[in-house]
Design an enzyme around this catalytic site. Structure first.
Site, PDB file in Angstrom:
ATOM      1  N   HIS A 136       0.876  -1.181   0.000  1.00 16.95           N
ATOM      2  CA  HIS A 136       0.000   0.000   0.000  1.00 16.95           C
ATOM      3  C   HIS A 136       0.912   1.230   0.000  1.00 16.95           C
ATOM      4  O   HIS A 136       2.034   1.174   0.511  1.00 16.95           O
ATOM      5  CB  HIS A 136      -0.852  -0.051   1.275  1.00 16.95           C
ATOM      6  CG  HIS A 136      -1.909   0.997   1.398  1.00 16.95           C
ATOM      7  ND1 HIS A 136      -1.635   2.300   1.732  1.00 16.95           N
ATOM      8  CD2 HIS A 136      -3.262   0.916   1.254  1.00 16.95           C
ATOM      9  CE1 HIS A 136      -2.775   2.979   1.779  1.00 16.95           C
ATOM     10  NE2 HIS A 136      -3.776   2.172   1.501  1.00 16.95           N
ATOM     11  N   ASP A 213       3.119  -4.778   7.924  1.00 16.91           N
ATOM     12  CA  ASP A 213       1.910  -3.978   7.776  1.00 16.91           C
ATOM     13  C   ASP A 213       0.726  -4.943   7.862  1.00 16.91           C
ATOM     14  O   ASP A 213       0.423  -5.659   6.904  1.00 16.91           O
ATOM     15  CB  ASP A 213       1.940  -3.244   6.438  1.00 16.91           C
ATOM     16  CG  ASP A 213       0.635  -2.482   6.163  1.00 16.91           C
ATOM     17  OD1 ASP A 213      -0.282  -2.560   7.010  1.00 16.91           O
ATOM     18  OD2 ASP A 213       0.542  -1.834   5.100  1.00 16.91           O
ATOM     19  N   GLN A 216      -4.368  -5.180   6.695  1.00 10.73           N
ATOM     20  CA  GLN A 216      -5.349  -6.018   6.002  1.00 10.73           C
ATOM     21  C   GLN A 216      -5.538  -7.382   6.656  1.00 10.73           C
ATOM     22  O   GLN A 216      -6.573  -8.015   6.473  1.00 10.73           O
ATOM     23  CB  GLN A 216      -4.929  -6.212   4.533  1.00 10.73           C
ATOM     24  CG  GLN A 216      -5.094  -4.978   3.683  1.00 10.73           C
ATOM     25  CD  GLN A 216      -6.542  -4.509   3.588  1.00 10.73           C
ATOM     26  OE1 GLN A 216      -7.479  -5.306   3.628  1.00 10.73           O
ATOM     27  NE2 GLN A 216      -6.740  -3.208   3.467  1.00 10.73           N
ATOM     28  N   LYS A 239     -10.341  -0.818  10.423  1.00 12.38           N
ATOM     29  CA  LYS A 239     -10.525  -2.048   9.641  1.00 12.38           C
ATOM     30  C   LYS A 239     -10.820  -3.246  10.540  1.00 12.38           C
ATOM     31  O   LYS A 239     -11.204  -4.308  10.056  1.00 12.38           O
ATOM     32  CB  LYS A 239      -9.280  -2.332   8.792  1.00 12.38           C
ATOM     33  CG  LYS A 239      -9.031  -1.289   7.700  1.00 12.38           C
ATOM     34  CD  LYS A 239      -7.956  -1.780   6.755  1.00 12.38           C
ATOM     35  CE  LYS A 239      -7.185  -0.671   6.079  1.00 12.38           C
ATOM     36  NZ  LYS A 239      -7.929   0.041   5.044  1.00 12.38           N
ATOM     37  N   CYS A 377      -4.914   2.458  -3.751  1.00 11.46           N
ATOM     38  CA  CYS A 377      -3.729   2.997  -3.069  1.00 11.46           C
ATOM     39  C   CYS A 377      -2.540   2.053  -3.201  1.00 11.46           C
ATOM     40  O   CYS A 377      -1.715   1.945  -2.292  1.00 11.46           O
ATOM     41  CB  CYS A 377      -4.011   3.301  -1.596  1.00 11.46           C
ATOM     42  SG  CYS A 377      -5.267   4.553  -1.354  1.00 11.46           S
TER      43      CYS A 377
END
Lengths: 419, 177
Positions: A136, A213, A216, A239, A377
């Site tokens: 991202h 990261d 997600q 999220k 993104c």
């Protein structure tokens, strides 16, 4: 246009996962869009909120709210207790060794920027940071800024056509000069799951640190940062069915201890004189200013809600919906799945031969279906696949097979409109 | 867009054209039919030469990609635009129907009220609305610039690709910067 006026029959193929009951916990899912039941397939963008989260935030503001860590009065102490309880919930949720390792930020992006501007401050020319082609923009741009500011070398792990990372190339990129590997746990654009545990071990073998990261992955699978043995793990609250405006930075204690504060201000100090400031202990040292208080309490409520259901069961349900979606959507004539790596979930990215993704996003909205159309993104992913954009349907704990059917029928309608 | 004869002025005023657009779409009962009509208009948009698809002519602020180019024929602005998304091309077709071949004064005194009257402003996503606004702003900026002073019909100094296609009497104007 498919007739979606009748109530959708939401079922789950996963035993004892009561999808109907779960959907009732999310008030927004009962609303209609353009007269049709909302079919929310944009959870990778931001997840909807269960009533428990909405109530926790409302209750805090209605009954307990004051600033934290500063007051001797009852409200401040009550709010501080709730705020720190939320930190403990986050710690347990990712199985960190200590709540000193949980730093609240304003989002996943802010967490990465904190590492880039604090850990990154010790890096310089000759040092290497490795990211991947799947990232991202939030895990690209902070490192480019560090490269431009500090003169570090930025390397990129290439991706295969199917959306998986080229791990042979990764092994070749690692050198004794590699200081940090910063990669996503799961591609937001394609759904690819990245083998971060193995990659962290490889990074450590050359003396590098590993930042994951997890924006997600956090809502789709159980996370154990000690088992993954990553040095940093970042995610956002919104999220994870929690409020927007809060993120988490997990960092190993010795690292967070050694890192200088990125921002100065209130709450991160022990003593201040004009000559010298003594910083507070972890995690306050990295939390300058009034933190996202209500957001932390809401995030704690989201974690309670998820834990009550069980992340294993959420993961099993979403795996079922993801597999069904891939199969059902591939039956739509002219549809091409983008991203076919063996390990992926909760995201289905695709194109239709007859229409631009923006046209598709606009038209399926008429059927109440919310998807994302664009580059997500992650422009380098699109550049790699030579696509201007894709349509992305992304799933959460409340997504049902019936909703996938609505999307598929809406896409078939789009095809007719462009015939 | 390579017409050799300057087009005659439109037979209807801008206000009448906007009324016609509103009436045309009001004819359709549901939004799917309205969109079908917009898709139809998008497909009917004249081809935009590939060499014109440059950064200079790209309109930013839209989710899809949009390119727009203006050329002056005497005191009237000829507009050419396209998008890689068909529905956006349909929106462009509507804007061009209203503003193409008009004088700067006509354009600048007529904001695109038809968008709100059709109900699009509430129907389209914020980004797409922003895209509409960006396209309208681009047209109005070109209109504000007007034909270049003292170079009527010569198109001096134009860097635009496609200059070779230009007929005498037309002046190229890059999209507003």
């Amino acid at each position: 246009m498919p007739d979606t006026a009748a109530p959708l029959l939401h079922t789950s193929a996963v035993n004892d996962y009561d999808i109907e009951a779960i959907r009732r916990d999310f008030p927004i899912l009962s609303r209609r869009v353009h007269g049709k039941p909302l079919v929310y397939l944009d959870t990778a963008n931001s997840a909807q909120k269960p009533q428990a989260v909405i109530d926790a935030v409302s209750r805090l503001y209605a009954e307990d709210y004051a600033n934290v860590h500063r007051g001797l009065h009852s409200l401040s102490m009550a709010t501080t207790d709730l705020f720190e309880a939320a930190r403990e919930k986050v710690r347990a949720f990712v199985n960190a060794a200590s709540d000193k390792e949980i730093v609240f930020t304003r989002g996943g992006t802010a967490s990465i920027n904190l590492v880039a501007n604090s850990f990154g401050r010790s890096l310089g020319p000759g040092d290497e940071v490795i990211i991947s082609h799947l990232e991202h923009h939030s895990n690209i741009v902070p490192w480019q800024m560090l490269r431009d500011d500090r003169g570090v070398t930025l390397k990129v792990i290439p991706m295969h056509e199917d959306g998986s990372l080229d791990l042979d190339a990764y092994a070749d990129l690692l050198t004794e000069n590699t200081e940090l590997v910063a990669v996503t746990h799961m591609s937001n654009a394609l759904g690819t799951i990245v083998p971060i545990k193995e990659m962290a071990a490889q990074a450590h073998a050359v003396g590098a640190k590993m930042l994951v990261d997890g924006c997600q992955s956090i809502m789709h699978m159980p996370i154990d940062v000690q088992d993954l043995d990553c040095d940093f793990f970042v995610f956002s609250g919104h999220k994870l069915y929690g409020p927007s405006g809060i993120g988490v930075l997990y960092g190993k204690r010795d690292l967070l201890d050694a890192m200088p504060p990125y921002q100065g201000g209130g709450d991160m100090i022990k003593t201040v004189t004009f000559e010298k400031t003594v910083y507070a202990d972890l995690p306050a040292k990295h939390e300058a200013g009034t933190p996202p208080i209500a957001q932390a309490v809401g995030l704690g409520a989201a974690i309670d809600y998820l834990t009550g259901i069980g992340m294993d069961r959420v993961a099993a349900h979403e795996a079922d919906v993801s597999a069904y979606a891939a199969e059902r959507l591939q039956a739509v004539p002219g549809l091409t799945l983008v991203g076919t790596a063996p390990e992926r979930m909760a995201v289905v990215s695709f194109t239709l031969d007859c229409a631009h993704p923006h046209d598709i996003g606009t038209l399926v909205d008429l059927d109440g279906v919310a998807v994302r159309a664009g580059h997500h993104c992650a422009q380098p992913v699109m550049q790699r696949l030579d696509l201007p954009a894709t349509v992305r349907a992304s799933f959460g704990m409340y997504t049902s097979r019936a909703e996938i059917d609505v999307l598929a029928r809406a896409l078939e309608t789009v095809r007719k409109m462009f015939a | 867009m390579t017409e050799t004869q300057p087009a005659a002025p439109p037979e209807t005023t801008i206000d009448e054209t906007m009324d016609d657009l509103v009436d045309d779409l009001a004819f359709f009962d549901d939004w799917q039919d309205k969109y079908q009509q917009i898709i139809h208009m998008g497909r009917a948009l004249p081809a935009f030469p590939e060499p014109w698809k440059t950064a200079e002519h790209e309109v930013h602020g839209c989710m899809a990609r949009v390119w727009m180019k203006g050329r002056w024929q005497d005191d009237r602005l000829r507009l050419y635009a396209t998008s890689n998304a068909i529905i956006v091309s349909g929106l462009i077709a509507m804007l061009l129907k209203v503003y193409d071949n008009r004088t700067a004064e006509e354009i600048l005194s007529h904001p695109p009220t038809f968008i709100e009257r059709i109900g699009m402003d509430s129907h389209f996503s914020q980004q797409r609305s922003t895209g509409l606004a960006a396209m309208k702003n681009a047209i109005f900026e070109i209109a504000r610039q007007g034909p270049a002073d003292g170079s009527q019909g010569m198109g001096t100094g134009s860097q635009a690709p496609g200059a070779g296609n230009r007929e005498p009497g037309a002046e190229e104007v890059g999209r507003a910067e």
